[in-house]
Design an enzyme around this catalytic site. Structure first.
Site, short mmCIF file in Angstrom:
data_model
loop_
_atom_site.label_atom_id
_atom_site.label_comp_id
_atom_site.label_asym_id
_atom_site.label_seq_id
_atom_site.Cartn_x
_atom_site.Cartn_y
_atom_site.Cartn_z
N CYS A 1 0.91 -1.33 0.06
CA CYS A 1 0.14 0.00 -0.12
C CYS A 1 0.87 0.91 0.10
O CYS A 1 1.86 1.47 0.59
CB CYS A 1 -1.03 -0.08 1.16
SG CYS A 1 -2.11 -1.20 1.33
N ARG B 1 4.01 -0.40 -4.64
CA ARG B 1 3.66 -0.80 -3.61
C ARG B 1 2.46 -1.72 -3.46
O ARG B 1 2.19 -2.47 -2.49
CB ARG B 1 3.72 0.18 -2.42
CG ARG B 1 4.88 1.08 -2.35
CD ARG B 1 4.69 2.24 -1.37
NE ARG B 1 4.68 1.72 -0.15
CZ ARG B 1 5.56 1.59 0.77
NH1 ARG B 1 6.89 1.96 0.40
NH2 ARG B 1 5.46 1.13 2.04
N TRP C 1 -2.64 -2.81 -1.67
CA TRP C 1 -2.17 -4.13 -1.94
C TRP C 1 -3.17 -4.82 -0.87
O TRP C 1 -2.90 -4.53 0.48
CB TRP C 1 -0.63 -4.40 -1.64
CG TRP C 1 -0.32 -5.89 -1.93
CD1 TRP C 1 0.07 -6.15 -3.00
CD2 TRP C 1 -0.12 -6.81 -0.96
NE1 TRP C 1 0.53 -7.68 -2.87
CE2 TRP C 1 0.16 -8.05 -1.63
CE3 TRP C 1 -0.41 -6.89 0.51
CZ2 TRP C 1 0.43 -9.02 -1.03
CZ3 TRP C 1 -0.02 -8.14 1.07
CH2 TRP C 1 0.42 -9.27 0.24
N ASN D 1 -1.84 2.05 5.33
CA ASN D 1 -0.91 1.04 5.09
C ASN D 1 -0.45 0.30 6.29
O ASN D 1 -0.01 0.77 7.36
CB ASN D 1 0.38 1.71 4.41
CG ASN D 1 1.36 0.68 4.33
OD1 ASN D 1 1.21 -0.53 4.24
ND2 ASN D 1 2.67 1.12 4.15
N GLY D 2 -0.59 -1.06 6.33
CA GLY D 2 -0.35 -1.84 7.52
C GLY D 2 -1.53 -2.66 7.83
O GLY D 2 -2.43 -2.98 7.14
N GLU E 1 17.59 -17.63 -7.68
CA GLU E 1 17.21 -16.18 -8.25
C GLU E 1 16.57 -16.30 -9.61
O GLU E 1 15.48 -15.67 -10.06
CB GLU E 1 18.46 -15.37 -8.04
CG GLU E 1 18.29 -13.77 -8.61
CD GLU E 1 17.20 -13.05 -7.73
OE1 GLU E 1 16.47 -13.78 -6.76
OE2 GLU E 1 16.60 -12.04 -8.23
N LYS F 1 12.73 -15.02 -10.49
CA LYS F 1 12.59 -13.85 -11.76
C LYS F 1 11.48 -14.49 -12.65
O LYS F 1 10.65 -13.79 -12.99
CB LYS F 1 13.76 -13.50 -12.33
CG LYS F 1 14.85 -12.65 -11.57
CD LYS F 1 14.50 -11.29 -11.24
CE LYS F 1 13.86 -10.86 -9.96
NZ LYS F 1 14.38 -10.76 -8.85
N GLU G 1 7.93 -15.04 -11.08
CA GLU G 1 7.21 -13.88 -10.55
C GLU G 1 6.75 -12.94 -11.57
O GLU G 1 5.75 -12.35 -11.42
CB GLU G 1 7.94 -13.25 -9.41
CG GLU G 1 9.18 -12.42 -9.97
CD GLU G 1 9.93 -11.82 -8.80
OE1 GLU G 1 9.20 -11.17 -7.96
OE2 GLU G 1 11.16 -11.42 -9.02
N HIS H 1 18.32 -36.54 -7.25
CA HIS H 1 17.61 -36.96 -6.05
C HIS H 1 16.03 -36.62 -6.11
O HIS H 1 15.50 -36.46 -5.09
CB HIS H 1 18.04 -36.13 -4.63
CG HIS H 1 19.59 -36.71 -4.52
ND1 HIS H 1 20.27 -37.97 -4.17
CD2 HIS H 1 20.80 -36.10 -4.87
CE1 HIS H 1 21.27 -37.88 -4.20
NE2 HIS H 1 21.83 -36.95 -4.67
N LYS I 1 6.14 -4.21 -3.96
CA LYS I 1 7.56 -4.12 -3.93
C LYS I 1 7.86 -4.18 -2.46
O LYS I 1 8.95 -4.71 -2.13
CB LYS I 1 7.92 -2.90 -4.82
CG LYS I 1 9.36 -2.59 -4.70
CD LYS I 1 9.85 -2.97 -5.88
CE LYS I 1 11.57 -2.82 -5.67
NZ LYS I 1 12.16 -4.02 -6.42
C1 F6R Z 1 11.74 -10.61 -5.85
C2 F6R Z 1 11.69 -9.69 -4.93
C3 F6R Z 1 11.15 -9.83 -3.52
C4 F6R Z 1 12.13 -9.23 -2.37
C5 F6R Z 1 11.64 -9.42 -1.04
C6 F6R Z 1 12.35 -8.34 -0.10
O1 F6R Z 1 12.10 -10.04 -7.21
O2 F6R Z 1 11.96 -8.33 -5.07
O3 F6R Z 1 11.59 -11.33 -3.38
O4 F6R Z 1 13.53 -9.27 -2.88
O5 F6R Z 1 10.20 -8.93 -1.07
O6 F6R Z 1 12.35 -7.46 -0.14
P1 F6R Z 1 13.43 -6.29 0.52
O7 F6R Z 1 14.80 -6.53 -0.35
O8 F6R Z 1 12.83 -4.95 0.23
O9 F6R Z 1 13.49 -6.56 1.85
#
Ligand code: F6R
Length: 612
Positions: A2, A27, A73, A99-100, A485, A489, A492, A508, A607
């Protein structure tokens, strides 16, 4: 999670709200809304993105020089118009954005219902605005006092901004465990979840602390006091953020721009912190605690998502180079499993946003148990940066694309510098290897630039696999976390199911999945385990799997076995993730684009995860 934006002054609030919400859309983008004060209250709310809100607002009365806005969100209640913010009190006098999560909202709601309050949404936020109304009416309080008393009854996390229609020359804001920044203009105020909606108007800001309430007024005054009613002196800071870095600069998506920025952001992360020729590394945060760090019993790294993957690579770096034992923990698990932490531990938090709720909570717990807590974050002035004993900023600039790219390589750069610094001090690597690694680190930005020039080949390969339903990523050693990673990517942003595995683990279990429809992406640029990786590729090919291999330039062996090879420049093994992750970022990006996905705002994601 949010985004909140608010304005009070002499300008028209609506365009400031819309622009601010667009900047905060990373956000959350389930719904958006604004409330404008213009004698009466105009509230416009809409399911969907800020663009949907703008379309919906056409033809409506959008006047007013006081406003609050929200991009959501969803937590409590599905994403629809009814649950969109701002929410209104029962008497129509108050409206707020939040937000929260109000954890005790159900108890509060039942108590308020008994008093005759009627709710129109499923949100915890509507409960909060009714609670403030109840207290204000019952005790005949000014709005800031009603907010203060109400927040004493609330369990959970919040950043809120409230308008009282009967008190139109002020806004009241408060925070606990969710960020809020107040921008001080020449004769106006801007409030937001982060500084991105503010920077274009003013660089003078105050970061609100937990359990603080701020009142901004049209007469230019700013007052801050705590929930227990102690006055606070506002600590005004200067923002170090350039507006241009918030724009797409000609790229179709922020994610693509951020991938391409990496040569610069990595160089920015190293600038002033090392000199290969003179052979030194200076990291402010580390210098202060260097003894404690080099004598630490162990490092515990806490993080989530992509930052957790950077933590896994750090485990290799610190153990391999500096011989410091490392444990890497999902912050969400760590905080709830009563871990053993002592004063001899150093707990390092990795976080792009510096606001991730689980990472914050894990750090708070470690701090209570006496460990040194160190933060490696990107967002300057964020909650984690302010909570930690010491830390270093990544200096990657604002990361807007929801999928993290440049923050990841920024974290790796800093972690490498930290590991090298400690290794040098502890004498766990030779002087010549120290110099070799430093020199090579300086070459990394140019080498990434070279990989980026090859984007067309990666786009072509992505086109071959855009219809895939599953993908497997394999890597070994330093490049095993890169496999995780790469898979994250892809899933997501393109919604293709993907798994990352240590290459040798394939036998395995996951090998059962391999057939001619399963792309297997193998990170094969390690020098140390090269033959073993070649064998892993053979095993996949023997089961008719399709192999895309990331190899060192000039590799002639894998080229003849794999279906596709993507060449990247050779480097030292501890630095290899900085290069091998780049084609994987591009691969995920192009597949997602070819599948018609919005890579900057993937479904269901946000984010900054400021709720647990
Ligand atoms: C994936 C991504 C998330 C963040 C995670 C932690 O691309 O961006 O997995 O890495 O939500 O966020 P931060 O680094 O802001 O604590």
């Amino acid at each position: 999670m949010c985004g909140i934006v608010a304005y009070l002054g002499n300008k028209s609030a609506y365009p400031i709200m819309i622009k601010g919400l667009q900047r905060l859309e990373y956000r959350g983008y389930d719904s958006a809304g604004v409330a404008l004060l213009n004698g009466s209250l105009t509230i416009i709310r809409r399911k969907g993105k800020v663009k949907d809100l703008e379309d919906f607002a056409v033809g409506k009365n959008l006047s007013g020089t006081v406003g609050i806005g929200h991009t959501r969100w969803a937590t409590h209640g599905k994403p629809d118009d009814r649950n969109a913010h701002p929410h209104l009190s029962g008497n129509g006098r108050l409206t707020l954005v939040h937000n929260g999560i109000i954890e005790n909202y159900d108890t509060l709601k039942k108590a308020l219902e008994k008093l005759g309050h009627v709710f129109h949404s499923e949100t915890d936020t509507e409960v909060l605005v009714h609670l403030i109304e109840e207290i204000q009416t019952r005790d005949n309080l000014v709005i800031e006092e009603a907010v203060r008393v109400a927040l004493q009854k609330v369990v959970g996390a919040y950043a809120i901004v409230v308008i009282d229609k009967e008190d139109p020359d002020k806004l009241v804001a408060a925070r606990k465990a969710s960020p809020l920044v107040i921008g001080i203009g020449t004769d106006d105020f801007y409030i937001a979840s982060d500084a991105t909606p503010i920077v274009e108007y003013t660089k003078k800001v105050v970061y609100l602390n937990d359990e603080e309430i701020a009142v901004v007024k049209k007469d230019g005054s700013l007052q801050i006091f705590t929930i227990s009613n102690e006055m606070q002196k506002p600590h005004i800071q200067q923002l170090d953020m350039e507006l241009e870095r918030l724009e797409k600069e000609g790229f179709d998506y922020f994610m693509l721009k951020e991938i391409h920025e990496q040569p610069r952001t990595i160089a920015d992360g190293m600038r002033g912190r090392m000199n290969a020729e003179e052979g030194w590394i200076r990291l402010g945060g580390v210098a202060e605690y260097v003894n404690k760090m080099s004598k630490a019993q162990r490092f515990i790294i806490v993080a989530c998502g992509t930052s957790w993957h950077a933590g896994l690579i750090a485990e290799y770096l610190f153990e391999d180079l500096a011989r410091i034992p490392v444990e890497v923990e999902y912050a969400s698990e760590f905080r709830y499993r009563n871990p053993i932490i002592t004063e001899n531990d150093v707990v390092i938090a990795l976080s792009q946003s510096g606001e991730t709720a689980d990472t914050m909570a894990a750090l708070e717990m470690a701090k209570e148990k006496g460990a040194l807590i160190y933060g490696l974050v990107n967002v300057v002035g964020s909650s984690i940066a302010r909570l930690t004993d010491a830390g270093s900023y990544i200096h990657a600039g604002p990361e807007i694309g929801v999928a993290s790219t440049k923050a990841f390589t920024g974290q790796l750069t800093l972690l490498t510098l930290m590991a090298l610094k400690l290794a040098y001090l502890k004498g766990t690597i030779t002087n010549s290897y120290f110099h070799e690694l430093l020199t090579e680190l300086e070459n990394i930005p140019a080498k990434i630039g070279k990989i980026l020039q090859n984007a067309e080949q990666i786009e072509y390969i992505a086109g071959e696999f855009k219809g895939a339903s599953n993908a497997l990523y394999l890597g070994r050693g330093y490049n095993f976390p890169v496999a995780l990673e790469g898979a994250l990517k892809l899933k997501e942003i393109s919604y293709i199911h993907a798994e990352g595995y240590p290459a040798a683990e394939m036998k395995h279990g996951p090998i059962a999945l391999i057939d001619e429809n399963m792309p297997v992406i193998v990170i094969a640029n390690n020098k140390s385990a090269y033959e073993k990786i070649v064998s892993n590729i053979q095993e996949v090919k023997a089961r008719r799997g399709v192999v895309i291999a990331i190899v060192e330039e000039g590799d002639e062996v894998i080229k003849h076995i794999a279906d596709y090879t993507i060449e990247i420049p050779a480097t030292e093994e501890p630095l290899s993730p900085l290069l091998s992750v780049i084609p994987l970022q591009l691969f995920a990006y192009y597949i997602a684009i070819l599948r018609g996905c919005n890579v900057d705002q993937p479904r269901n994601l946000a984010k900054s995860v400021t709720v647990e």
